[in-house]
Design an enzyme around this catalytic site. Structure first.
Site, PDB file in Angstrom:
ATOM      1  N   ASP A   1     -12.794  -4.575 -18.727  1.00  0.00           N
ATOM      2  CA  ASP A   1     -13.169  -4.618 -20.135  1.00  0.00           C
ATOM      3  C   ASP A   1     -11.873  -4.482 -20.954  1.00  0.00           C
ATOM      4  OD1 ASP A   1     -14.575  -4.835 -22.464  1.00  0.00           O
ATOM      5  OD2 ASP A   1     -16.051  -3.309 -21.980  1.00  0.00           O
TER       6      ASP A   1
HETATM    7  C1  BGC Z   1     -16.670  -4.876 -24.982  1.00  0.00           C
HETATM    8  C2  BGC Z   1     -17.137  -6.004 -24.087  1.00  0.00           C
HETATM    9  C3  BGC Z   1     -16.659  -7.317 -24.625  1.00  0.00           C
HETATM   10  C4  BGC Z   1     -15.161  -7.268 -24.757  1.00  0.00           C
HETATM   11  C5  BGC Z   1     -14.556  -8.571 -25.247  1.00  0.00           C
HETATM   12  C6  BGC Z   1     -15.191  -4.956 -25.307  1.00  0.00           C
HETATM   13  O1  BGC Z   1     -14.853  -4.071 -26.308  1.00  0.00           O
HETATM   14  O2  BGC Z   1     -16.982  -3.642 -24.371  1.00  0.00           O
HETATM   15  O3  BGC Z   1     -18.533  -5.964 -23.964  1.00  0.00           O
HETATM   16  O4  BGC Z   1     -17.089  -8.370 -23.799  1.00  0.00           O
HETATM   17  O5  BGC Z   1     -14.812  -6.254 -25.675  1.00  0.00           O
HETATM   18  O6  BGC Z   1     -14.781  -8.779 -26.581  1.00  0.00           O
END
Ligand code: BGC
Length: 720
Positions: free
Chosen positions: A255
Site C-alpha cells: 500500500d
Molecule cells: C489506500 C489504498 C489505495 C492506495 C492508492 C492508499 O492510501 O490505502 O487503498 O489503493 O492508497 O491510492
C-alpha cells in the site's frame, strides 16, 4: 507451447538481459508524473505509475517502449473503486444488492471506461470484513460477512478482468488490503489489529482466497500491524498462506508508503531494513516510497537479500505485463468519447443503485401516490452530486450526477416539487432556515427528506466516533415530523448509521448509501413505485455506538441473552436472570439485522424440506422452501440460507450465511427455492488450524434475514 510456458520463457529471456538496476526499477511504482519521470522511465528505473492517465500515460509509455534499453512497457494503475466516470454505488451499497451479476457488470463498465484512459490496473476489490462502522473504509468493502464479500469480490474480479486479461477493455484487479486491516482497534483507521489465527482463517481470509481462486492478477499488502507483524512485512500471510498454501502466482504491491511505515510501527530500523523485510516477506512492488530503488543494490551486495527474491518479484511483475498484453499493445488509443458515460453504462449504474437501496421502514407511505398535488423535496443531500458519488470517486463528476431533486422534478414536473435544503450542508448546525422551511412545506402533500453523511465522512482516514446524523439534521427531522405530513427519509451514507433517534419520527426510511451518478433516477424509481426495493443489509445496524462491534455471526457465549428477554433488563441488579451477555441501558439486539430489507409486497416462507436429515462426510444436502408473494405488487426477495454447527471442537458462530438467491415473484405467485450444501461448505479451522468439517448436528434456516427464517435440522455422520 502453451501461453503460460511461452510467457515464462519470455520472462526468462528478459530477466537474463536485465541489469540489477533495471530489475529493481520494475519494483517501483511512482505516484503522478513527477518532475524527472521521463528520465527515470528512459533509464528503466520504474515499473509502474499510479494516477497518471490519458495523454500523460501515452507519452510515458512511448518513452518506455521506444527509448528505454529493453523497451519494457509501464503499468498504469489507479483507484477505480466503484466506477471511473460512470460512478456506481459505493461497494457497500453494491453488496446490498446481493446481486453478483450487476456487481460484475459494474466492474466491467469501470474497466471499459478506465482502459479508454490507458489504465491497466485498478486497486479494488477491497475485501476487508468490516464489523465496525466507525471505520470509514467500511464504505469501500462488502460488509461484515465472509461469504457475501467473497461472492461480490469474485464478481468484481470477473468484471474487471473478464475471461482474458489481454482484452483491451479489461484491466487487472487487486485484492486489498491483505489482511485484517478492517479490524483496526476502535475503528480508527491504520490502527493495530489483533486477530487470532482461527478467526483470520475463518472470517478475514476466505474472501481473499476466493479472489485468488477467481484469478485476481494482483494483491495489495496493507498498513496494519497484524498480531505484532505489519502486513507489508508479514511472511506468514504473504508467503506461507498466499504463495505456499494458495499458490498465488500474481503480483503483490504494497500500500502507499506501507513499506517505510514499518519504521514508525517499530518493525524496521530504517528504510533499508524496511525494504529488506518487505521483499523477504514477498512484496513485489513498492507503492510510492522508494526504499527498494534506494537500497536493494546494497542489500544484495552485503548479502542481506538473495538475488533470487528480486528475480521472483520481477518475474511476478513481468508476468502481469505479459498477461495484460502490454508488450504487444502498450497503448490502447481508444477514443473515450462514446465510452465514458455510455448509455448502457448509465443504465447499469441506475439498476445497481436501485438494487442497492434498502427499505428499512414503511408505514404505507411508499410508494408515493402519483395523484398527490405537490411533493416537498427537502434536505442537504437532495441535490448534492459530489455527496451522492461517495468516497473514492476520483473521476466521477458532480455535474454529471443525476440528483434526486433533478430526477423527481423530471418525473413529476418541476411545478409539483417544492424544494428546500433545510440546512446549508449536512454537517451544519445552522438552524436559522428551519422556521422558513416549515412554512415552505406547508402546501405539500408529502415530504421526501434527503439526509445522511456527505461523501467526505467515509473512506480512508475518515473514521467517526459518533454515528448519528451529523449537524442539525435531527432538528430538521423534528420540524418536518411536526407538520404531520407523510415524511419519507432517504438516508445517504458511507456506513451503517445509528438510526434509533429518527426511526419513530418518519413514516418510511429508504437507505440509499452513496448511490453514484444515477442515484437520483434510481431513488425516484423506487419512491414512485416504478420498481420495488430489493436491497438487503450487508451489515448489522446497531441501536447505539456502544454495541459495536456488532455482527450477526457472533458466538453464543455461556450466558446468551434469551431472544424474549426484555429489551432493557429490569429487576434488581443482583437478580440472576440479568446476568447474561447484554446491556443495562440498551437492547443487546441490533436495530436491523444483517440481510434485512423490506419491499412493497410481503413474502411468506413455508414448507421447508431437506433432502435428508443425515448425511455422510463428502455428501450434499438440498434444502427447499416455498416462497409466496402474499402482497399486491411484483417484487424481488433475497432468500438466504444460514447454518449453525451446534457443537464443535472449537465453538462455532450462532449462524453463518451459506447462500442467497434473488427471486422475482408476481403478486400471488409461489416458487420453490432450493439450496445445495456440501459438507465442505461447513468447514472451519480447528484448534490445530486444520480446515475440517466435523460430524455432528446442525441447524439450517431458509430465511429473509439473519434473525428469522424456517429452521430445519440435520446431522453429519462420520463417513458416507
Ligand atoms: C489506500 C489504498 C489505495 C492506495 C492508492 C492508499 O492510501 O490505502 O487503498 O489503493 O492508497 O491510492
Amino acid at each position: 507451447m502453451t501461453l503460460t510456458t511461452s510467457i515464462e520463457s519470455r520472462i526468462d529471456t528478459l530477466l537474463a538481459q536485465m541489469t540489477l538496476a533495471e530489475k529493481i526499477g520494475q519494483m517501483w511504482q511512482i505516484s503522478g508524473k513527477i518532475e524527472d519521470a521521463e528520465a527515470i522511465v528512459r533509464r528503466g528505473g520504474v515499473g509502474s505509475f499510479l494516477n497518471v492517465i490519458g495523454e500523460d500515460a501515452r507519452e510515458l509509455q512511448r518513452i518506455a517502449v521506444e527509448e528505454s534499453r529493453l523497451g519494457i512497457p509501464l503499468l498504469f494503475g489507479r483507484d477505480v473503486i466503484h466506477g471511473f466516470r460512470t460512478i456506481f454505488p459505493i461497494p457497500l451499497g453494491q453488496a446490498a444488492t446481493f446481486d453478483p451479476q450487476i456487481v460484475r457488470e459494474g466492474a466491467r463498465v469501470a474497466a471499459r471506461e478506465a482502459a479508454a484512459l490507458e489504465l491497466h490496473w485498478t486497486f479494488t476489490p477491497m475485501l476487508d470484513i468490516a464489523r465496525d462502522p466507525r471505520w470509514g473504509r467500511i464504505a469501500e468493502g462488502c460488509g461484515e460477512d465472509p461469504y457475501l464479500t467473497a461472492q461480490m469480490g469474485v464478481a468484481m474480479v470477473e468484471g474487471f478482468q473478464g475471461e482474458d486479461l489481454g482484452d483491451p477493455e479489461r484491466i487487472a484487479a487487486c485484492l486489498k488490503h491483505y489482511v485484517g486491516y478492517s479490524a483496526a482497534e476502535g475503528g480508527r483507521d491504520y490502527n493495530t489489529t489483533w486477530i487470532p489465527e482461527g478467526l483470520l482463517r475463518d472470517v478475514y481470509l476466505p474472501p481473499f482466497h476466493a479472489g485468488v481462486k477467481a484469478g485476481a492478477a494482483t494483491l495489495m499488502s496493507a498498513f496494519n500491524d497484524l498480531n505484532g507483524i505489519p502486513t507489508s512485512g508479514n511472511a506468514f500471510t504473504l508467503r506461507q498462506i498466499l504463495r505456499d498454501e494458495w499458490g498465488f502466482d500474481g503480483m503483490v504491491v504494497s500500500d502507499w508508503n506501507s513499506v517505510i511505515e514499518m519504521i514508525p510501527h517499530g518493525f524496521a530500523a530504517d528504510e533499508k531494513d524496511a525494504a529488506a523485510k518487505a521483499i523477504a516477506a514477498g512484496v513485489d512492488m513498492e507503492m510510492v516510497s522508494h526504499s527498494y530503488v534506494d537500497h536493494v543494490e546494497s542489500l544484495i551486495a552485503e548479502g542481506v537479500l538473495s538475488p533470487d527474491f528480486i528475480d521472483a518479484a520481477v518475474r511476478a511483475i513481468l508476468r502481469l505485463k505479459f498477461r495484460l498484453g502490454l508488450f504487444e499493445r502498450p497503448i490502447n488509443n481508444i477514443d473515450p468519447e462514446g465510452v465514458l458515460l455510455a448509455e448502457d453504462h448509465l443504465r447499469a449504474a441506475r439498476i445497481a443503485a436501485r438494487e442497492s437501496c434498502v427499505l428499512l421502514k414503511n408505514e404505507s407511505a411508499l410508494p408515493l401516490d402519483r395523484q398527490f398535488g405537490k411533493l416537498a423535496v427537502v434536505g442537504p443531500l437532495a441535490d448534492s452530486g459530489d455527496d451522492q458519488l461517495g468516497c473514492w470517486a476520483f473521476d466521477g463528476r458532480s455535474d454529471e450526477c443525476r440528483t434526486p431533486l433533478a430526477a423527481l422534478r423530471e418525473a413529476l414536473g418541476a411545478d409539483r416539487i417544492i424544494y428546500h435544503p433545510g440546512l446549508p450542508h449536512a454537517r451544519s448546525h445552522d438552524t436559522s432556515g428551519l422556521p422558513e422551511l416549515a412554512q415552505t412545506v406547508g402546501e405539500a402533500d408529502a415530504i421526501v427528506l434527503f439526509v445522511g453523511e456527505e461523501a467526505i465522512l467515509s473512506g480512508e482516514a475518515h473514521s467517526r466516533a459518533f454515528l448519528d446524523l451529523p449537524g442539525a439534521q435531527e432538528a430538521l427531522i423534528d420540524v418536518l415530523s411536526a407538520t404531520g405530513k407523510p415524511l419519507i427519509a432517504v438516508v445517504m451514507a458511507g456506513r451503517s448509521l445509528v438510526l434509533s433517534p429518527i426511526l419513530d419520527k418518519v413514516d418510511a426510511l429508504l437507505y440509499a448509501w452513496h448511490p453514484g451518478t444515477m442515484g437520483g433516477p434510481a431513488i425516484a424509481d423506487l419512491l414512485l413505485g416504478e420498481a420495488s426495493p430489493s436491497g438487503r443489509l450487508p451489515v448489522t445496524f446497531p441501536r447505539s455506538v456502544g454495541q459495536i462491534p456488532l455482527y450477526y455471526n457472533y458466538k453464543n457465549t455461556g450466558r446468551p441473552t434469551p431472544d424474549d428477554a426484555p429489551s432493557i433488563p429490569t429487576g434488581t441488579p443482583l437478580d440472576p436472570k440479568n446476568f447474561t451477555a447484554g446491556y443495562l441501558d440498551v437492547d443487546h439486539r441490533p436495530l436491523f439485522p444483517f440481510g434485512y430489507g423490506l419491499t412493497y409486497t410481503t413474502f411468506e416462507y413455508s414448507d421447508l424440506r431437506l433432502s435428508t436429515m443425515r448425511l455422510g462426510m463428502g455428501e450434499t444436502l438440498t434444502a427447499t422452501a416455498t416462497l409466496t408473494n402474499t402482497g399486491t405488487r411484483a417484487a424481488t426477495e433475497v432468500v438466504q440460507i444460514y447454518v449453525r454447527d451446534l457443537v464443535g471442537s472449537v465453538t462455532r458462530p450462532i449462524r453463518e450465511l451459506k447462500g442467497f438467491q434473488r427471486v422475482d415473484l408476481a403478486p400471488g405467485a409461489s416458487q420453490d427455492v432450493t439450496f445445495t450444501l456440501h459438507t465442505d461448505d461447513l468447514a472451519f479451522h480447528n484448534a490445530a488450524m486444520q480446515r475440517i468439517t466435523e460430524p455432528g448436528k446442525f441447524h439450517l434456516w431458509i430465511a429473509p434475514h439473519a434473525a428469522d427464517g424456517l429452521r430445519g435440522e440435520f446431522e453429519i455422520g462420520r463417513s458416507a
